[in-house]
Design an enzyme around this catalytic site. Structure first.
Site, mmCIF file in Angstrom:
data_model
loop_
_atom_site.group_PDB
_atom_site.id
_atom_site.type_symbol
_atom_site.label_atom_id
_atom_site.label_comp_id
_atom_site.label_asym_id
_atom_site.label_seq_id
_atom_site.Cartn_x
_atom_site.Cartn_y
_atom_site.Cartn_z
ATOM 1 N N CYS A 11 84.052 5.429 50.240
ATOM 2 C CA CYS A 11 85.218 5.982 49.553
ATOM 3 C C CYS A 11 86.471 5.295 50.076
ATOM 4 C CB CYS A 11 85.316 7.490 49.790
ATOM 5 S SG CYS A 11 84.089 8.407 48.836
ATOM 6 N N PRO A 12 87.414 4.998 49.232
ATOM 7 C CA PRO A 12 87.585 5.433 47.848
ATOM 8 C C PRO A 12 87.096 4.430 46.804
ATOM 9 C CG PRO A 12 89.627 4.473 48.558
ATOM 10 C CD PRO A 12 88.646 4.361 49.724
#
Length: 71
Positions: A11-12
């Site tokens: 992530c992201p």
């Protein structure tokens, strides 16, 4: 159905890839995100609340996350 391979992405990155793909999709279209990080599923659910999200752990530690575009 579009597929986004996010194996190895933290992530992201998967969120950004999914957001980009959703912009070019029509309502009712589905994108499948494949990830090997459990946090991605949680982040997808919190970032794309207005869309329908389902998921399945296809093998131990690998998830297929389906996002159906809504409005």
């Amino acid at each position: 159905m579009k597929k986004i391979d996010c194996l190895g992405d933290m992530c992201p990155i998967p969120i950004l890839k999914a957001r980009k793909e959703l912009k070019s999709m029509n309502v009712g279209d589905i994108v499948k995100v494949v990830s090997d990080h459990s946090c991605v599923l949680e982040e997808m659910q919190s970032n794309f609340r207005k869309h329908k999200i389902t998921s399945e752990e296809v093998i131990n530690g690998v998830w297929e996350i389906f996002i159906e575009k809504r409005d």
